[in-house]
Scaffold this active site. Sequence first.
Site, PDB file in Angstrom:
ATOM      1  N   ASP A   1      53.983  -7.654 -74.050  1.00 29.74           N
ATOM      2  CA  ASP A   1      53.148  -8.441 -74.957  1.00 29.74           C
ATOM      3  C   ASP A   1      51.900  -7.640 -75.334  1.00 29.74           C
ATOM      4  O   ASP A   1      50.906  -7.639 -74.604  1.00 29.74           O
ATOM      5  CB  ASP A   1      52.750  -9.762 -74.270  1.00 29.74           C
ATOM      6  CG  ASP A   1      51.897 -10.645 -75.177  1.00 29.74           C
ATOM      7  OD1 ASP A   1      51.820 -10.360 -76.390  1.00 29.74           O
ATOM      8  OD2 ASP A   1      51.324 -11.628 -74.662  1.00 29.74           O
ATOM      9  N   ASP A  21      55.122  -9.925 -68.616  1.00 31.58           N
ATOM     10  CA  ASP A  21      55.142 -11.139 -69.430  1.00 31.58           C
ATOM     11  C   ASP A  21      56.546 -11.753 -69.546  1.00 31.58           C
ATOM     12  O   ASP A  21      56.762 -12.695 -70.298  1.00 31.58           O
ATOM     13  CB  ASP A  21      54.544 -10.855 -70.810  1.00 31.58           C
ATOM     14  CG  ASP A  21      53.866 -12.077 -71.414  1.00 31.58           C
ATOM     15  OD1 ASP A  21      53.548 -13.009 -70.651  1.00 31.58           O
ATOM     16  OD2 ASP A  21      53.676 -12.094 -72.642  1.00 31.58           O
ATOM     17  N   ARG A  65      54.863 -19.505 -76.437  1.00 29.77           N
ATOM     18  CA  ARG A  65      55.211 -20.880 -76.819  1.00 29.77           C
ATOM     19  C   ARG A  65      56.185 -20.909 -77.997  1.00 29.77           C
ATOM     20  O   ARG A  65      57.000 -21.825 -78.116  1.00 29.77           O
ATOM     21  CB  ARG A  65      53.924 -21.673 -77.111  1.00 29.77           C
ATOM     22  CG  ARG A  65      53.099 -21.120 -78.227  1.00 29.77           C
ATOM     23  CD  ARG A  65      51.649 -21.635 -78.219  1.00 29.77           C
ATOM     24  NE  ARG A  65      50.834 -20.974 -77.197  1.00 29.77           N
ATOM     25  CZ  ARG A  65      49.556 -21.267 -76.951  1.00 29.77           C
ATOM     26  NH1 ARG A  65      48.933 -22.205 -77.668  1.00 29.77           N
ATOM     27  NH2 ARG A  65      48.885 -20.617 -76.029  1.00 29.77           N
ATOM     28  N   LYS A  81      45.898  -7.124 -78.343  1.00 23.92           N
ATOM     29  CA  LYS A  81      45.051  -7.279 -77.161  1.00 23.92           C
ATOM     30  C   LYS A  81      44.167  -6.056 -76.973  1.00 23.92           C
ATOM     31  O   LYS A  81      44.528  -4.963 -77.394  1.00 23.92           O
ATOM     32  CB  LYS A  81      45.938  -7.419 -75.915  1.00 23.92           C
ATOM     33  CG  LYS A  81      46.687  -8.723 -75.794  1.00 23.92           C
ATOM     34  CD  LYS A  81      47.555  -8.727 -74.537  1.00 23.92           C
ATOM     35  CE  LYS A  81      48.343 -10.012 -74.403  1.00 23.92           C
ATOM     36  NZ  LYS A  81      47.531 -11.223 -74.210  1.00 23.92           N
ATOM     37  N   LYS A  84      60.336 -17.680 -70.186  1.00 24.07           N
ATOM     38  CA  LYS A  84      59.742 -16.792 -71.187  1.00 24.07           C
ATOM     39  C   LYS A  84      60.019 -15.354 -70.766  1.00 24.07           C
ATOM     40  O   LYS A  84      59.632 -14.932 -69.681  1.00 24.07           O
ATOM     41  CB  LYS A  84      58.224 -17.028 -71.267  1.00 24.07           C
ATOM     42  CG  LYS A  84      57.456 -15.952 -72.066  1.00 24.07           C
ATOM     43  CD  LYS A  84      55.952 -16.234 -72.128  1.00 24.07           C
ATOM     44  CE  LYS A  84      55.182 -15.064 -72.749  1.00 24.07           C
ATOM     45  NZ  LYS A  84      53.722 -15.302 -72.835  1.00 24.07           N
ATOM     46  N   GLU A 113      52.429 -16.052 -78.375  1.00 28.11           N
ATOM     47  CA  GLU A 113      53.842 -15.884 -78.746  1.00 28.11           C
ATOM     48  C   GLU A 113      54.803 -16.581 -77.799  1.00 28.11           C
ATOM     49  O   GLU A 113      55.904 -16.952 -78.198  1.00 28.11           O
ATOM     50  CB  GLU A 113      54.169 -14.390 -78.823  1.00 28.11           C
ATOM     51  CG  GLU A 113      54.531 -13.708 -77.497  1.00 28.11           C
ATOM     52  CD  GLU A 113      53.403 -13.677 -76.470  1.00 28.11           C
ATOM     53  OE1 GLU A 113      52.233 -13.847 -76.874  1.00 28.11           O
ATOM     54  OE2 GLU A 113      53.686 -13.503 -75.273  1.00 28.11           O
ATOM     55  N   ASP A 126      49.288 -13.527 -80.708  1.00 30.29           N
ATOM     56  CA  ASP A 126      49.286 -13.340 -79.252  1.00 30.29           C
ATOM     57  C   ASP A 126      49.656 -14.627 -78.509  1.00 30.29           C
ATOM     58  O   ASP A 126      49.875 -14.609 -77.306  1.00 30.29           O
ATOM     59  CB  ASP A 126      47.902 -12.843 -78.814  1.00 30.29           C
ATOM     60  CG  ASP A 126      47.907 -12.247 -77.421  1.00 30.29           C
ATOM     61  OD1 ASP A 126      49.014 -12.003 -76.885  1.00 30.29           O
ATOM     62  OD2 ASP A 126      46.810 -12.015 -76.878  1.00 30.29           O
TER      63      ASP A 126
HETATM   64  N1  BES Z   1      51.094 -13.370 -71.986  1.00 32.95           N
HETATM   65  C1  BES Z   1      49.857 -13.941 -72.349  1.00 32.95           C
HETATM   66  C2  BES Z   1      49.211 -14.748 -71.215  1.00 32.95           C
HETATM   67  C3  BES Z   1      48.814 -13.985 -69.991  1.00 32.95           C
HETATM   68  C4  BES Z   1      47.508 -13.576 -69.809  1.00 32.95           C
HETATM   69  C5  BES Z   1      49.727 -13.717 -68.994  1.00 32.95           C
HETATM   70  C6  BES Z   1      47.120 -12.891 -68.674  1.00 32.95           C
HETATM   71  C7  BES Z   1      49.348 -13.044 -67.850  1.00 32.95           C
HETATM   72  C8  BES Z   1      48.053 -12.625 -67.685  1.00 32.95           C
HETATM   73  C9  BES Z   1      50.046 -14.868 -73.531  1.00 32.95           C
HETATM   74  O1  BES Z   1      51.047 -14.512 -74.413  1.00 32.95           O
HETATM   75  C10 BES Z   1      48.778 -14.825 -74.305  1.00 32.95           C
HETATM   76  O2  BES Z   1      48.459 -13.794 -74.833  1.00 32.95           O
HETATM   77  N2  BES Z   1      48.082 -15.956 -74.362  1.00 32.95           N
HETATM   78  C11 BES Z   1      46.865 -16.042 -75.070  1.00 32.95           C
HETATM   79  C12 BES Z   1      46.875 -17.342 -75.858  1.00 32.95           C
HETATM   80  C13 BES Z   1      45.734 -17.478 -76.811  1.00 32.95           C
HETATM   81  C14 BES Z   1      45.892 -16.482 -77.951  1.00 32.95           C
HETATM   82  C15 BES Z   1      45.718 -18.882 -77.326  1.00 32.95           C
HETATM   83  C16 BES Z   1      45.725 -16.035 -74.055  1.00 32.95           C
HETATM   84  O3  BES Z   1      45.900 -16.625 -72.982  1.00 32.95           O
HETATM   85  O4  BES Z   1      44.734 -15.397 -74.312  1.00 32.95           O
HETATM   86 ZN    ZN Z   2      52.590 -13.412 -73.635  1.00 35.13          ZN
HETATM   87 MN    MN Z   3      50.400 -13.124 -75.890  1.00 33.76          MN
END
Ligand code: BES
Ligand code: ZN
Ligand code: MN
Length: 489
Positions: free
Chosen positions: A259, A277, A340, A266, A254, A338, A336
């Site tokens: 992000d 990210d 996946r 966020k 990825k 994204e 968010d």
């Molecule tokens: N890049 C984030 C995950 C992340 C969080 C990486 C903290 C490093 C540190 C990912 O894209 C994300 O935002 N995931 C969301 C998914 C949710 C919306 C289902 C999350 O983990 O909040």
């Molecule tokens: Zn992300």
């Molecule tokens: Mn995200």
Amino acid sequence: MPHPIRIDFAATDLDALVTCSGRIAVLADPGQALSPGARRLDRLTKGAVARAVGSDAFGRLKPGEGMDLAYPTGLSAEALHLIRLAKKTDIATARKAGATAARALSPQGLTLLAEGHGLAAEMAFGLALRAYDFTPHKTGEKKPAGSVTLMVSTPEAVAAAAAQGAAVAEGVVFARDLVNEPANILTTHDFAARLAAMQELGLEVEILEEEDLFRLGMGALLGVGQGSESPSKVVVMQWRGGAADQAPLVLVGKGVVFDTGGISIKPAGGMEEMTMDMGGAATVAGVMRTLALRQAKANVVGLVGLVENMPDGRAQRPGDVVRTMKGDTVEVINTDAEGRLVLADVLWYAQDRFKPSGVINLATLTGAIIVALGHDFAGTFSNDDSFCDAFLAAAKAEGEGAWRMPIGEGFDQRLKSRIADMTNVGGRDGGASVAAAFLQRFIRPGMPWIHLDIAGTALSKKDQTLSPKGATGWGVMALNRLIRDGYEA
Ligand code: BES
Ligand code: ZN
Ligand code: MN
């Protein structure tokens, strides 16, 4: 691009110690006789070494830790570092001793007396990893690193063993640099250019541009990047060091260069961290670099999906439905989630084109994996026990934390959509496993697969044994070992 620090290997020269400028590090253990080098230093310092090694304070040090004697009488050196290390020890402790020596680096140079220690090459490896520093955006005078010399009894043999480690260290450092780099510099374009530059090492590198991705039908990946000024790209790196008929191992990363969350934006606090990210893509790139540098006898393809997730007039909205390369449609409930979406298309493309023997993907995918496992273990999800066990063993041997997490039908059920084939999120509970279930929909039946959620391990807020705070390069060592032990005949 900063390389790991250079280390020279020289034959042990005890007569040179008295006039050695800079710093000297020497190994000792309270339970063992002093080495010839330590004995010589002890004589020159009129017994200071033996007294220090016999002290309670030295006895309290853990193996691999050290103690300083500043401006020692009888030596030109500015300091003498005594590092606790027994003759018989393990790889991790030898690396730690090297990392301890790295903290004794001085512009005047460092001489590490490893003498006849059997794990001198591992010390060099630990030293190189811990000496890493990310300085391109620090203005002002940069202190020169100073030369590092390892004095050993068999310099040619140790240098040859250390060359393997140097290839790994360079891969780790390459991954760290990518993760540490801010998103205004490491755009999708800049990232792809740094990967293309690896063609010099003998890797075959292709860059798929947006029109190519559109033609391939990668609607999920393109949807994520459509709000950004930086065009989405997929970079394919091939290393063909194995037999021509050997199906490759595929690594997918990825590479979200930033992000923001997109329209599902966020909160401001901590958002700057999302410059990491692209950690999965960085690790994949680091492994490919290592394989090329050490001319690995295996076929491995690394693919990274490079996008930026931004809110914009053209950005993807919550509720949008996108069509993946596989043909399945996804209702994007939360922009968010994204990563996946990016991986779905790259995973499908990788299997379609390369017919691999196995697939490993790496991604800073979920905050949920941090809640579950913290920062010392990457979430490890797999549909294949022996493949997964081999990876976990490699990670353990390298001291990179990895812990198996569950997948299964129950998590997959959470992805039901009213209007499309699936949603991209399924509630908070077990969020890391729900994300894995989403990815698994894009893994062909029977394809051995491991998903590594490295959201907690790619970046560290505190200094670690082998890395300063910041990017860790997690996974380069483990994957390199997996390939070395399992794919090179
Ligand atoms: N890049 C984030 C995950 C992340 C969080 C990486 C903290 C490093 C540190 C990912 O894209 C994300 O935002 N995931 C969301 C998914 C949710 C919306 C289902 C999350 O983990 O909040
Ligand atoms: Zn992300
Ligand atoms: Mn995200």
